[in-house]
Enzyme design. Sequence first.
Site, mmCIF file in Angstrom:
data_model
loop_
_atom_site.group_PDB
_atom_site.id
_atom_site.type_symbol
_atom_site.label_atom_id
_atom_site.label_comp_id
_atom_site.label_asym_id
_atom_site.label_seq_id
_atom_site.Cartn_x
_atom_site.Cartn_y
_atom_site.Cartn_z
ATOM 1 N N TYR A 25 0.854 -1.197 0.000
ATOM 2 C CA TYR A 25 0.000 0.000 0.000
ATOM 3 C C TYR A 25 0.883 1.237 0.000
ATOM 4 O O TYR A 25 1.215 1.811 1.043
ATOM 5 C CB TYR A 25 -0.981 -0.006 1.187
ATOM 6 C CG TYR A 25 -1.994 -1.133 1.119
ATOM 7 C CD1 TYR A 25 -2.216 -1.833 -0.067
ATOM 8 C CD2 TYR A 25 -2.748 -1.498 2.233
ATOM 9 C CE1 TYR A 25 -3.133 -2.866 -0.144
ATOM 10 C CE2 TYR A 25 -3.667 -2.535 2.170
ATOM 11 C CZ TYR A 25 -3.850 -3.209 0.979
ATOM 12 O OH TYR A 25 -4.768 -4.236 0.919
ATOM 13 N N HIS A 67 -0.544 -12.215 0.243
ATOM 14 C CA HIS A 67 -1.462 -11.272 -0.400
ATOM 15 C C HIS A 67 -2.236 -11.845 -1.594
ATOM 16 O O HIS A 67 -3.441 -11.664 -1.704
ATOM 17 C CB HIS A 67 -0.663 -10.033 -0.844
ATOM 18 C CG HIS A 67 -1.462 -8.774 -0.901
ATOM 19 N ND1 HIS A 67 -0.932 -7.536 -0.610
ATOM 20 C CD2 HIS A 67 -2.753 -8.541 -1.217
ATOM 21 C CE1 HIS A 67 -1.868 -6.617 -0.764
ATOM 22 N NE2 HIS A 67 -2.982 -7.196 -1.129
ATOM 23 N N SER A 103 -12.657 -4.490 0.075
ATOM 24 C CA SER A 103 -13.543 -3.590 -0.687
ATOM 25 C C SER A 103 -15.002 -3.916 -0.376
ATOM 26 O O SER A 103 -15.819 -4.078 -1.294
ATOM 27 C CB SER A 103 -13.270 -3.657 -2.191
ATOM 28 O OG SER A 103 -12.010 -3.103 -2.503
ATOM 29 N N PRO A 104 -15.381 -3.983 0.905
ATOM 30 C CA PRO A 104 -16.748 -4.397 1.259
ATOM 31 C C PRO A 104 -17.816 -3.430 0.762
ATOM 32 O O PRO A 104 -18.970 -3.820 0.585
ATOM 33 C CB PRO A 104 -16.720 -4.446 2.793
ATOM 34 C CG PRO A 104 -15.623 -3.509 3.184
ATOM 35 C CD PRO A 104 -14.585 -3.649 2.104
ATOM 36 N N LEU A 105 -17.424 -2.165 0.512
ATOM 37 C CA LEU A 105 -18.410 -1.178 0.072
ATOM 38 C C LEU A 105 -18.346 -0.962 -1.439
ATOM 39 O O LEU A 105 -19.012 -0.078 -1.967
ATOM 40 C CB LEU A 105 -18.186 0.146 0.822
ATOM 41 C CG LEU A 105 -18.236 0.023 2.346
ATOM 42 C CD1 LEU A 105 -17.823 1.333 3.019
ATOM 43 C CD2 LEU A 105 -19.641 -0.395 2.811
ATOM 44 N N GLY A 106 -17.523 -1.752 -2.103
ATOM 45 C CA GLY A 106 -17.419 -1.627 -3.562
ATOM 46 C C GLY A 106 -16.114 -1.005 -4.017
ATOM 47 O O GLY A 106 -15.866 -0.884 -5.202
ATOM 48 N N GLY A 107 -15.288 -0.567 -3.050
ATOM 49 C CA GLY A 107 -13.956 -0.070 -3.397
ATOM 50 C C GLY A 107 -13.846 1.440 -3.374
ATOM 51 O O GLY A 107 -14.848 2.167 -3.419
ATOM 52 N N ALA A 132 -17.552 3.472 -3.278
ATOM 53 C CA ALA A 132 -18.304 3.188 -2.044
ATOM 54 C C ALA A 132 -19.494 4.131 -1.867
ATOM 55 O O ALA A 132 -20.551 3.730 -1.383
ATOM 56 C CB ALA A 132 -17.367 3.281 -0.840
ATOM 57 N N GLY A 133 -19.328 5.379 -2.318
ATOM 58 C CA GLY A 133 -20.395 6.368 -2.162
ATOM 59 C C GLY A 133 -21.626 6.050 -2.994
ATOM 60 O O GLY A 133 -22.734 6.496 -2.677
HETATM 61 N N1 LIG Z 1 -6.372 -8.345 -0.047
HETATM 62 C C1 LIG Z 1 -6.518 -7.604 -1.122
HETATM 63 O O1 LIG Z 1 -6.144 -7.977 -2.244
HETATM 64 C C2 LIG Z 1 -7.158 -6.261 -0.961
HETATM 65 C C3 LIG Z 1 -7.545 -5.519 -2.089
HETATM 66 C C4 LIG Z 1 -8.174 -4.282 -1.879
HETATM 67 C C5 LIG Z 1 -8.371 -3.813 -0.590
HETATM 68 N N2 LIG Z 1 -7.953 -4.549 0.492
HETATM 69 C C6 LIG Z 1 -8.167 -4.096 1.888
HETATM 70 O O2 LIG Z 1 -9.534 -3.901 2.090
HETATM 71 C C7 LIG Z 1 -9.763 -2.586 2.580
HETATM 72 C C8 LIG Z 1 -11.124 -2.084 2.146
HETATM 73 O O3 LIG Z 1 -11.205 -2.028 0.739
HETATM 74 P P1 LIG Z 1 -11.166 -0.640 -0.069
HETATM 75 O O4 LIG Z 1 -10.580 0.407 0.783
HETATM 76 O O5 LIG Z 1 -10.552 -0.965 -1.369
HETATM 77 O O6 LIG Z 1 -12.690 -0.376 -0.405
HETATM 78 P P2 LIG Z 1 -14.029 -0.095 0.453
HETATM 79 O O7 LIG Z 1 -13.786 -0.378 1.877
HETATM 80 O O8 LIG Z 1 -15.114 -0.813 -0.234
HETATM 81 O O9 LIG Z 1 -14.219 1.438 0.179
HETATM 82 C C9 LIG Z 1 -13.352 2.393 0.719
HETATM 83 C C10 LIG Z 1 -13.983 3.763 0.605
HETATM 84 O O10 LIG Z 1 -15.223 3.726 1.246
HETATM 85 C C11 LIG Z 1 -15.504 4.959 1.794
HETATM 86 N N3 LIG Z 1 -16.310 4.697 3.010
HETATM 87 C C12 LIG Z 1 -15.936 3.952 4.076
HETATM 88 N N4 LIG Z 1 -16.938 3.881 4.993
HETATM 89 C C13 LIG Z 1 -17.963 4.602 4.479
HETATM 90 C C14 LIG Z 1 -19.260 4.922 4.939
HETATM 91 N N5 LIG Z 1 -19.689 4.462 6.116
HETATM 92 N N6 LIG Z 1 -20.042 5.691 4.159
HETATM 93 C C15 LIG Z 1 -19.594 6.166 2.940
HETATM 94 N N7 LIG Z 1 -18.366 5.892 2.461
HETATM 95 C C16 LIG Z 1 -17.562 5.117 3.207
HETATM 96 C C17 LIG Z 1 -14.182 5.585 2.156
HETATM 97 O O11 LIG Z 1 -14.257 6.976 1.861
HETATM 98 P P3 LIG Z 1 -13.210 8.055 2.410
HETATM 99 O O12 LIG Z 1 -11.917 7.749 1.711
HETATM 100 O O13 LIG Z 1 -13.827 9.324 1.988
HETATM 101 O O14 LIG Z 1 -13.071 7.871 3.887
HETATM 102 C C18 LIG Z 1 -13.181 4.817 1.324
HETATM 103 O O15 LIG Z 1 -12.512 5.582 0.361
HETATM 104 C C19 LIG Z 1 -8.590 -1.791 2.016
HETATM 105 O O16 LIG Z 1 -8.428 -0.567 2.676
HETATM 106 C C20 LIG Z 1 -7.475 -2.774 2.217
HETATM 107 O O17 LIG Z 1 -7.058 -2.759 3.565
HETATM 108 C C21 LIG Z 1 -7.363 -5.766 0.310
#
Ligand SMILES: NC(=O)c1ccc[n+]([C@@H]2O[C@H](COP(=O)([O-])OP(=O)(O)OC[C@H]3O[C@@H](n4cnc5c(N)ncnc54)[C@H](OP(=O)(O)O)[C@@H]3O)[C@@H](O)[C@H]2O)c1
Length: 286
Positions: free
Chosen positions: A53, A128, A208-212, A216-217
């Site tokens: 990251y 990973h 990416s539980p919220l779609g990434g 996410a929005g």
């Molecule tokens: N293992 C893998 O290959 C892999 C790949 C991808 C990600 N990951 C891990 O999974 C984590 C989560 O995935 P992600 O960050 O890609 O995507 P995500 O959690 O689906 O979405 C992240 C975005 O959601 C927004 N958000 C969070 N909570 C919210 C809420 N309650 N209401 C509205 N918007 C909200 C955040 O906005 P703001 O930025 O404005 O706060 C952030 O930018 C990563 O941070 C990483 O640690 C792992």
Amino acid sequence: MEQRTIGDVQVSAIGLGGMPMSIEGRPDEGRSIRTIHAALDAGVTLIDTADAYHMYANEVGHNESLIAKALSTYGRDTSGVLVATKGGHLRPGDGSWTVDGSPKHLRAAVDESLKRLGVEAIGLYQFHRPDPTVPYEDSVGVLAELLDAGKIRMAGISNANPEQIRLAQDVLGGRLASVQNQFSPAFRSSEPELELCDELGLAFLPWSPLGGIGRAGELGDRFDAFTVIGASHGVSPQRVCLAWMLTKSPVVVPIPGASRPETIEDSVRAAELTLSADEMAQLNAA
Ligand SMILES: NC(=O)c1ccc[n+]([C@@H]2O[C@H](COP(=O)([O-])OP(=O)(O)OC[C@H]3O[C@@H](n4cnc5c(N)ncnc54)[C@H](OP(=O)(O)O)[C@@H]3O)[C@@H](O)[C@H]2O)c1
């Protein structure tokens, strides 16, 4: 906050994903530190990171260093926080993601992560992503070595299919603690892995539980049921999404990413939301 289990460790039911604070579009360091501190204030005791990251080639481990700094400047006891990092992905600096699952790379990577995190043993170390040029058992075999050497306390895998989960459990002699796969309303094809984790008692961390990042929005616009059910509870569709996952199985521990205090503060409250069987059926079908 409700607690869930990873291996033999209790963590908050909602963790914090660190990626948005270190890759393209990241905020300044001050806002990132405030975001991590807001998560800790809200009771988060699981922070997910990875050595990959970062944005530029010369800043490997940007996110690990950021988290180490946020924990050391928090001013309160953070010994109960599980930092889960990963190795096996690389970012050459041109925006791409590459893999290296060779034992040589993983052994060197864990030593660097230990230094950046400033710990004697990493709480949870996750392989990973499978490297198609390296037998899976060779990559996961390094995790077994690291457990035996005491460099990592728990071992996990990421982006694994059911066959790889069973193989990893075998190679690790039953010591696999967690699986981290993509899972969200927009990406549900990890259901078989989630079900297998439930069956085997392994923690399942949806990424990416919220779609990434950047999408996410829009979750509520794309999946109306999350908005409608959220409105009936007076909460955001994102909170409904995380509650939906938590309700699916007690092994699920979502790690929503955040780069602002407000978003992680909203997300953690998903652990307080109770969904009925009828609401779950609507969300499953959405
Ligand atoms: N293992 C893998 O290959 C892999 C790949 C991808 C990600 N990951 C891990 O999974 C984590 C989560 O995935 P992600 O960050 O890609 O995507 P995500 O959690 O689906 O979405 C992240 C975005 O959601 C927004 N958000 C969070 N909570 C919210 C809420 N309650 N209401 C509205 N918007 C909200 C955040 O906005 P703001 O930025 O404005 O706060 C952030 O930018 C990563 O941070 C990483 O640690 C792992």
